[in-house]
Design an enzyme around this catalytic site. Sequence first.
Site, mmCIF file in Angstrom:
data_model
loop_
_atom_site.group_PDB
_atom_site.id
_atom_site.type_symbol
_atom_site.label_atom_id
_atom_site.label_comp_id
_atom_site.label_asym_id
_atom_site.label_seq_id
_atom_site.Cartn_x
_atom_site.Cartn_y
_atom_site.Cartn_z
ATOM 1 N N ARG A 159 0.800 -1.212 0.211
ATOM 2 C CA ARG A 159 -0.015 0.043 -0.118
ATOM 3 C C ARG A 159 0.800 1.418 0.143
ATOM 4 N NH1 ARG A 159 -2.127 -3.480 3.798
ATOM 5 N NH2 ARG A 159 -4.434 -4.181 3.657
ATOM 6 N N ARG A 180 8.354 -9.685 -3.691
ATOM 7 C CA ARG A 180 8.251 -11.300 -3.795
ATOM 8 C C ARG A 180 7.699 -12.072 -5.122
ATOM 9 N NH1 ARG A 180 5.984 -13.055 2.107
ATOM 10 N NH2 ARG A 180 4.693 -11.170 1.478
ATOM 11 N N ARG A 237 11.856 -0.726 7.368
ATOM 12 C CA ARG A 237 12.314 -1.297 8.799
ATOM 13 C C ARG A 237 13.964 -1.129 8.764
ATOM 14 N NH1 ARG A 237 8.642 -0.375 10.848
ATOM 15 N NH2 ARG A 237 6.978 -2.121 12.278
ATOM 16 N N ASP A 261 14.654 7.021 7.795
ATOM 17 C CA ASP A 261 13.676 7.385 8.783
ATOM 18 C C ASP A 261 13.727 6.171 9.850
ATOM 19 O OD1 ASP A 261 11.329 8.820 10.297
ATOM 20 O OD2 ASP A 261 10.036 7.432 9.457
ATOM 21 N N GLU A 266 16.778 1.320 16.959
ATOM 22 C CA GLU A 266 16.340 2.468 17.550
ATOM 23 C C GLU A 266 16.104 2.307 19.172
ATOM 24 O OE1 GLU A 266 12.656 2.905 15.238
ATOM 25 O OE2 GLU A 266 13.435 2.817 13.433
ATOM 26 N N HIS A 284 12.378 8.124 13.078
ATOM 27 C CA HIS A 284 11.150 7.414 12.949
ATOM 28 C C HIS A 284 9.994 8.088 13.233
ATOM 29 C CE1 HIS A 284 9.707 2.789 13.139
ATOM 30 N NE2 HIS A 284 9.019 3.515 12.084
#
Length: 327
Positions: A159, A180, A237, A261, A266, A284
Amino acid sequence: MTKAEQLQSVAVLVPGHFNDHAVERIDRTFDRVRIERADPALVTHEMRQNVRAIASFAGIDAAMMDALPNLELIASFGVGYDSVDVGHAATKNIMVTNTPDVLTDEVADTAIGLLINTIRDLPRAENWLRDGSWARKGNYPLSRLTLRGRRVGIFGMGRIGQAIARRLQAFGLPVAYHNRRPVDGLDYQYHQTLKGLAEAVDTLISVAPGGASTEKAVNAEILAALGANGVFVNIGRGSTVDEAALAAALGDGTIAAAGLDVFADEPNVPKALLDAPNTSLLPHVGSASEHTRRAMADLCVDNLVSWFTERRPLTPVPETANVKARG
């Protein structure tokens, strides 16, 4: 007993700090149970007996699930859920939900902003103005990079990836992607391998989820394929990137710049990335607007309400989509 009364009797465990709006709604609707963190050692006998759901930013492992024998639902706050052991949840007949869609546009906006900041060096240009350098030294140096003429590859065409692609099209930039598998109905060029995508573009945006299958997928080989004019942006990620390889690539000119980001550990950011002059770094904040976080909180709690009234989730993760409500 009314539905409202039924919900008030449902114990929902909320580990650690959680979104204030979500907590307010849970308090009004359910029996909220507080715990310092998602640690099985902190689970009391009463929690074992009563807790039927967890609302959390994530970080729910198999041991935590096993500590709560009456657990039916984990309502995870956020679109990413790689820190929830969804495989174990499925075997234990525990539904897991997340909060997709409501943050898509906000994160896509952030990706475009981060891309422009990285390429045009805008944060440093603003500092040049604010610290008086403009008045003392004159105009800020010309940016070495430009968005003009770039070819963009997206790693992870879900999305958010598609929302980023639509924005890039408005800039007049060609888009390709690696997933994938190809996404039905998309006209963007598909590459079967991440390396093939990196070789075909000079700008790589990672929106890929975390997990074992994407661990350090963006490595020295991929960065070398991106090339000396290459720009890498990550809003997916931190675990998907070999941060040591990225720092080395930025330092020796393998790629031109990076905008990040998200990070692997983290809030700890590698010093080599902090020190690199060709990085634009954010803490983030991809979905971090009051508007979007409130929408995420509402969807998180709406999943709880729907599960315990209609016995169905609103946004189940694919791995637990077939889990059935008990009783």
